[in-house]
Design a protein around this motif. Structure first.
Motif, PDB file in Angstrom:
ATOM      1  N   ALA A 123       1.295  -1.750  -0.207  1.00 29.83           N
ATOM      2  CA  ALA A 123      -0.335   0.117   0.187  1.00 29.83           C
ATOM      3  C   ALA A 123       1.152   1.279   0.033  1.00 29.83           C
ATOM      4  O   ALA A 123       0.463   2.104  -0.798  1.00 29.83           O
ATOM      5  N   LEU A 124       2.136   1.276   1.274  1.00 27.58           N
ATOM      6  CA  LEU A 124       2.725   2.311   0.565  1.00 27.58           C
ATOM      7  C   LEU A 124       3.194   2.767  -0.342  1.00 27.58           C
ATOM      8  O   LEU A 124       3.679   3.906  -0.690  1.00 27.58           O
ATOM      9  N   ALA A 125       3.741   1.414  -1.285  1.00 28.47           N
ATOM     10  CA  ALA A 125       4.717   1.262  -2.917  1.00 28.47           C
ATOM     11  C   ALA A 125       3.440   2.746  -3.506  1.00 28.47           C
ATOM     12  O   ALA A 125       4.045   3.022  -4.291  1.00 28.47           O
ATOM     13  N   ALA A 126       2.204   1.567  -3.892  1.00 30.63           N
ATOM     14  CA  ALA A 126       0.981   1.839  -4.077  1.00 30.63           C
ATOM     15  C   ALA A 126       1.078   3.742  -4.184  1.00 30.63           C
ATOM     16  O   ALA A 126       1.048   4.577  -4.609  1.00 30.63           O
ATOM     17  N   LEU A 127       0.995   3.949  -2.851  1.00 32.39           N
ATOM     18  CA  LEU A 127       0.530   5.608  -2.522  1.00 32.39           C
ATOM     19  C   LEU A 127       1.574   6.619  -2.469  1.00 32.39           C
ATOM     20  O   LEU A 127       1.268   7.140  -3.652  1.00 32.39           O
ATOM     21  N   ALA A 128       2.521   5.582  -2.594  1.00 36.66           N
ATOM     22  CA  ALA A 128       3.431   6.804  -2.824  1.00 36.66           C
ATOM     23  C   ALA A 128       3.789   6.880  -4.445  1.00 36.66           C
ATOM     24  O   ALA A 128       4.038   8.571  -5.137  1.00 36.66           O
ATOM     25  N   GLY A 129       3.634   5.493  -5.187  1.00 38.27           N
ATOM     26  CA  GLY A 129       3.482   6.034  -6.814  1.00 38.27           C
ATOM     27  C   GLY A 129       2.167   7.484  -6.753  1.00 38.27           C
ATOM     28  O   GLY A 129       2.705   7.029  -8.422  1.00 38.27           O
ATOM     29  N   ALA A 130       1.446   7.413  -6.551  1.00 33.66           N
ATOM     30  CA  ALA A 130      -0.048   8.399  -6.667  1.00 33.66           C
ATOM     31  C   ALA A 130       0.578   9.434  -6.416  1.00 33.66           C
ATOM     32  O   ALA A 130       0.090  10.238  -6.255  1.00 33.66           O
ATOM     33  N   GLY A 131       2.171   9.648  -5.945  1.00 39.06           N
ATOM     34  CA  GLY A 131       2.437  10.998  -5.103  1.00 39.06           C
ATOM     35  C   GLY A 131       1.244  11.149  -3.681  1.00 39.06           C
ATOM     36  O   GLY A 131       1.246  12.533  -3.630  1.00 39.06           O
ATOM     37  N   VAL A 132       0.829  10.222  -3.359  1.00 43.99           N
ATOM     38  CA  VAL A 132       0.104  10.768  -1.624  1.00 43.99           C
ATOM     39  C   VAL A 132       1.169  10.934  -0.290  1.00 43.99           C
ATOM     40  O   VAL A 132       1.897   9.588  -0.444  1.00 43.99           O
ATOM     41  N   THR A 133       0.842  11.295   0.534  1.00 43.55           N
ATOM     42  CA  THR A 133       1.645  11.383   1.850  1.00 43.55           C
ATOM     43  C   THR A 133       0.839  10.542   2.521  1.00 43.55           C
ATOM     44  O   THR A 133      -0.319  11.185   2.695  1.00 43.55           O
ATOM     45  N   VAL A 134       1.335   9.670   3.528  1.00 38.91           N
ATOM     46  CA  VAL A 134       1.048   8.440   3.768  1.00 38.91           C
ATOM     47  C   VAL A 134       1.241   9.389   5.714  1.00 38.91           C
ATOM     48  O   VAL A 134       2.552   9.702   5.834  1.00 38.91           O
ATOM     49  N   ALA A 137       1.996   4.653  15.070  1.00 40.41           N
ATOM     50  CA  ALA A 137       3.689   3.580  14.723  1.00 40.41           C
ATOM     51  C   ALA A 137       3.857   2.452  13.769  1.00 40.41           C
ATOM     52  O   ALA A 137       4.638   1.804  13.492  1.00 40.41           O
ATOM     53  N   ARG A 138       2.706   1.770  13.730  1.00 37.61           N
ATOM     54  CA  ARG A 138       2.364   0.661  13.636  1.00 37.61           C
ATOM     55  C   ARG A 138       2.582   0.443  11.780  1.00 37.61           C
ATOM     56  O   ARG A 138       3.129  -0.388  11.202  1.00 37.61           O
ATOM     57  N   ILE A 139       2.073   1.498  11.158  1.00 38.68           N
ATOM     58  CA  ILE A 139       2.876   1.774   9.898  1.00 38.68           C
ATOM     59  C   ILE A 139       3.442   2.130   9.634  1.00 38.68           C
ATOM     60  O   ILE A 139       4.486   2.040   8.539  1.00 38.68           O
ATOM     61  N   ALA A 140       3.856   3.240  10.398  1.00 44.34           N
ATOM     62  CA  ALA A 140       5.088   3.963  10.515  1.00 44.34           C
ATOM     63  C   ALA A 140       6.184   2.606  10.149  1.00 44.34           C
ATOM     64  O   ALA A 140       7.520   3.258   9.706  1.00 44.34           O
ATOM     65  N   ALA A 141       6.416   1.366  11.584  1.00 42.43           N
ATOM     66  CA  ALA A 141       7.654   0.190  10.848  1.00 42.43           C
ATOM     67  C   ALA A 141       7.501  -0.370   9.705  1.00 42.43           C
ATOM     68  O   ALA A 141       8.628  -0.772   9.086  1.00 42.43           O
ATOM     69  N   TYR A 142       6.683   0.577   8.723  1.00 47.44           N
ATOM     70  CA  TYR A 142       7.069   0.017   7.335  1.00 47.44           C
ATOM     71  C   TYR A 142       7.732   0.408   6.040  1.00 47.44           C
ATOM     72  O   TYR A 142       7.740  -0.110   5.614  1.00 47.44           O
ATOM     73  N   GLY A 143       7.518   1.764   7.020  1.00 48.58           N
ATOM     74  CA  GLY A 143       7.910   2.812   5.649  1.00 48.58           C
ATOM     75  C   GLY A 143       8.810   3.779   6.354  1.00 48.58           C
ATOM     76  O   GLY A 143       7.766   4.364   6.819  1.00 48.58           O
ATOM     77  N   GLU A 144       9.901   4.322   5.838  1.00 47.98           N
ATOM     78  CA  GLU A 144      10.936   5.847   5.910  1.00 47.98           C
ATOM     79  C   GLU A 144      10.086   6.558   6.117  1.00 47.98           C
ATOM     80  O   GLU A 144       9.792   8.016   6.683  1.00 47.98           O
ATOM     81  N   ALA A 145       8.815   7.127   5.048  1.00 43.20           N
ATOM     82  CA  ALA A 145       8.589   7.914   4.633  1.00 43.20           C
ATOM     83  C   ALA A 145       6.861   8.612   4.633  1.00 43.20           C
ATOM     84  O   ALA A 145       7.026   8.953   4.960  1.00 43.20           O
ATOM     85  N   VAL A 146       6.764   7.537   5.565  1.00 43.81           N
ATOM     86  CA  VAL A 146       5.481   7.616   6.968  1.00 43.81           C
ATOM     87  C   VAL A 146       5.346   8.959   7.703  1.00 43.81           C
ATOM     88  O   VAL A 146       6.511   9.082   8.413  1.00 43.81           O
ATOM     89  N   VAL A 147       4.495  10.005   7.113  1.00 43.08           N
ATOM     90  CA  VAL A 147       4.451  11.124   8.379  1.00 43.08           C
ATOM     91  C   VAL A 147       4.010  10.817  10.214  1.00 43.08           C
ATOM     92  O   VAL A 147       2.849   9.944   9.572  1.00 43.08           O
ATOM     93  N   PRO A 148       4.505  10.967  10.768  1.00 45.05           N
ATOM     94  CA  PRO A 148       4.013  10.397  11.918  1.00 45.05           C
ATOM     95  C   PRO A 148       2.311  10.901  11.644  1.00 45.05           C
ATOM     96  O   PRO A 148       2.735  12.089  12.253  1.00 45.05           O
ATOM     97  N   ALA A 149       1.302  10.254  12.322  1.00 43.25           N
ATOM     98  CA  ALA A 149       0.464  10.850  12.401  1.00 43.25           C
ATOM     99  C   ALA A 149      -0.460  11.488  13.414  1.00 43.25           C
ATOM    100  O   ALA A 149       0.265  11.263  14.633  1.00 43.25           O
ATOM    101  N   GLU A 150      -0.662  12.858  13.826  1.00 46.96           N
ATOM    102  CA  GLU A 150      -1.408  13.460  15.271  1.00 46.96           C
ATOM    103  C   GLU A 150      -2.855  12.869  14.916  1.00 46.96           C
ATOM    104  O   GLU A 150      -2.850  12.926  14.514  1.00 46.96           O
ATOM    105  N   GLU A 151      -3.090  12.835  16.507  1.00 52.59           N
ATOM    106  CA  GLU A 151      -4.322  12.371  16.167  1.00 52.59           C
ATOM    107  C   GLU A 151      -5.497  13.205  15.298  1.00 52.59           C
ATOM    108  O   GLU A 151      -6.289  12.992  14.529  1.00 52.59           O
ATOM    109  N   GLU A 152      -5.222  14.752  15.052  1.00 54.97           N
ATOM    110  CA  GLU A 152      -5.868  15.795  14.235  1.00 54.97           C
ATOM    111  C   GLU A 152      -5.882  15.163  13.105  1.00 54.97           C
ATOM    112  O   GLU A 152      -6.787  15.385  11.743  1.00 54.97           O
TER     113      GLU A 152
END
Lengths: 434, 434
Positions: B278-289, B293-308
């Protein structure tokens, strides 16, 4: 004013219970309703004792014997309340009904399903039977209830809600699905009106002043109910024998209810023939007529009508009356002074009936029938939470389906929306369908 | 604040026009819509000229080129607007439809008919095409419209409304059926929100802050529309190929619309297999994820999510993402952070699909399909006034029937209601029927 901790506690409990209650199928809900009915009967001594405290207090406050009678519970009345709950259990469950549905051209299966509203707030006056009736109707339709009854019935309502909650504790329905708003002050009603996000809809049941204050102050969506300034219009083409019967029935058969007639409008062409007969019949039934000058010309007993008489919901053996020059004038009068509940036309003319039905903008229009038929029971709904006089969501008698919302569900096999139409990647590669 | 004379004048004109418009059958309404379409095209030079003044002012105010483009009208765009009006003329008329009906056991013929709401207020932002679109949908459904558009489009809206009114002057539909709220100040919007009794319903179309301010301030009943924090939940039993396709389509096919996905939830059981893809496909479409923390473990490009982030309606190439331990946790997340617009589940399991559909309390639930299908056009409504995210009156895409109310009509031959049941005096004397 911010909500008190006591209020938030019960409101959150109701919301949580609503989430558990919503997906339940019919059988556990019906079983819970029967458990409530049994518990009400089994614990009727406890209920009557609490009610007696309300009655003592009401007597001390100088409440009229009529209102005391409405407030009072006896073993027989508790039995009637319990029986009404059993009847609600016997009604069909509106939840899960497929309201609309189709297979779309792209193969998506689309259904619109009935679902509960969530948490229904009820603000009401008077008789404690409403406490049980409203809770049971909401439970059957998958909703949690937040009840705010009259402070004069607070002891009764507290015990009734406790009995219902304890009955639910042994069922699949969460006990929190029935909640009484704590406290008897005006603030507790306001808390309910401002609980947007916790309460999905607020239904006031009571007099015009209660309803108007809820409508003004509530940020929670409101369904207005029950103010009835109903009209009987006797057309130029009316069968005058029928007109007399319908007028008497609409006015005098049960004057205290919202579907009783409060205003008579008579076409000028039949005034000479009809008004004297109507005045005699009304006088015979003990009805005081508040008439305009053209009505007054036919009888000495007519009380001159002020403008506010035409706006009045008397709920008593009084009626306002006027002569009009056309069906259109009757409609204009109804639009100007009415409450958009129920208006009846008496006529032999199909054209006049069609025109009256088309022009009158009320919850119900009766043709050659008494206004008294605007009623959930008469319409075959089996039960009624009130009669809506507003246009959004529900209009007229509200049964169980009116206590629901809907949810759209669509099922595909990987359906994607593209600028060229739907694509289903799994169907042997990306194939445009439309 | 009391309403200004200017406002009351147009609001009363709208109410009067609504009364004349309501009983009209389909043909004169369709003719009026076609007259509007023709007039828009014939007078497009005048419309474009007024629009140019709005554009000049917007440029002076430093408006972005994107917003300028949305505001701008050309001959081609006016043609498109007129064509949409012609398409509305081609749609079936919801007014007069018999929604329910039966002959009651006592012989009363009971029908529930669709009728117009009356006066519909629309408060909207942005593009001037909404002015015409909303007026045409309301007119088709027999309603008068009170329009309050963005002040940035005031010149355009003024001319568009004038052209529509002048086109109506030659038809059976009263010209007053389309009205622009005078003035561009915040007060003029407030006047519309407080016009209870003159306006039957208010529909805000625009961003979340507009909608929330209307909901808070309006005493007129409001239908909330359009805020979409839509979720895609990838279940433990998902077909992961499909899941990637649905996620991409829901997020990236048109990110600026309310039915685009804003949050991805992945069941822990398939996180290892799915999240990297999913991260690769989203990156390919120009989407910032924006991931937990559990998502971030799979990719360096993941921006840490705040609650908002989990509450955000990005309307951009951004998505929030989290791993959940169960379908129930996904549902809890959606209830906590969602806007109750549309949520999708990707699963091969009938049981999981049933459970997700039953537990999610949103306007629409998609099973193995993109969230992008929640749309009046896709549902086959032909036109859409907005997507309701509230539970009362209308939920999900709103077509023409959602712009109507109902009216009960019952026809008898002198039916009276007595304590012994119905009596019809004309049937050879008083005969009890039930």
């Amino acid at each position: 004013m911010s909500a008190s901790e006591d209020f938030l506690k019960v409101a959150r409990a109701a919301k949580e219970a609503a989430t558990e209650l919503a997906p339940l199928p019919r059988a556990p809900k019906d079983a819970a309703l029967r458990a409530i009915a049994d518990a009400l009967v089994a614990r009727s001594a406890e209920i009557i004792e609490a009610n007696a405290r309300d009655v003592v207090k009401a007597r001390e406050n100088g409440t009229s014997e009529y209102m005391i009678d409405r407030l009072s519970l006896t073993a027989g009345r508790v039995e009637v309340i319990a029986e009404a709950v059993r009847q609600i259990a016997d009604l069909p469950d509106p939840v899960g009904e497929v309201v609309r549905g189709s297979t779309l051209p792209n193969g998506l299966e689309l259904r619109q399903l009935r679902v509960p509203l969530g948490v229904v707030g009820i603000i009401y006056e008077g008789r404690p039977n409403v406490t049980v009736d409203a809770a049971a109707l909401c439970l059957k339709s998958g909703n949690a209830t937040l009840l705010r009854g009259s402070s004069s019935a607070y002891e009764s309502n507290t015990v009734l809600v406790r009995v219902m909650q304890e009955a639910l504790a042994g069922t699949a329905v969460p006990a929190g699905a029935v909640q009484l708003v704590p406290g008897q002050t005006r603030d507790s009603a306001k808390e309910l009106m401002r609980a947007r996000g916790l309460v999905d809809v607020l239904i006031p049941r009571g007099g015009a002043s209660l309803i108007s204050s809820v409508v003004q102050e509530s940020t929670v969506p409101v369904i207005e109910t029950g103010t009835g300034n109903c009209h009987v219009y006797v057309d130029a083409e009316a069968d005058l024998d029928l007109a007399v019967e319908i007028l008497l029935n609409a006015k005098a058969q049960r004057p205290s209810v919202c579907n009783a007639a409060e205003t008579l409008l008579v076409h000028a062409a039949v005034a000479d023939a009809f008004v004297p007969r109507a005045l005699a019949a009304l006088a015979g039934a003990g009805v005081t007529v508040h008439g305009d000058a053209r009505i007054a010309a036919y009888g000495e007993a007519v009380v001159p009508a002020e403008e506010e008489d035409f706006r009045a919901e008397y709920l008593s053996l009084d009626i306002a009356a006027a002569v009009v020059d056309s069906l259109e004038d009757a409609v204009r009068h109804i639009r100007e002074y009415g409450s958009a509940h129920t208006e009846a036309i008496v006529t032999r003319s199909v054209t006049a009936a069609r025109r009256f039905v088309a022009l009158v903008d009320s919850a119900a229009v009766a043709v050659n029938a008494s206004t008294r038929f605007t009623d959930g029971g008469e319409f075959g709904f089996g039960a009624e939470i009130g009669i809506s006089t507003q246009k959004l969501h529900a209009r007229g008698p509200m049964g169980l389906p009116e206590l629901t919302s809907t949810k759209w569900v669509y099922t595909g096999e990987g359906h994607l929306r593209t600028s060229e139409g739907t694509v289903i990647p799994s169907c042997g590669g990306a194939s445009a369908l439309d």
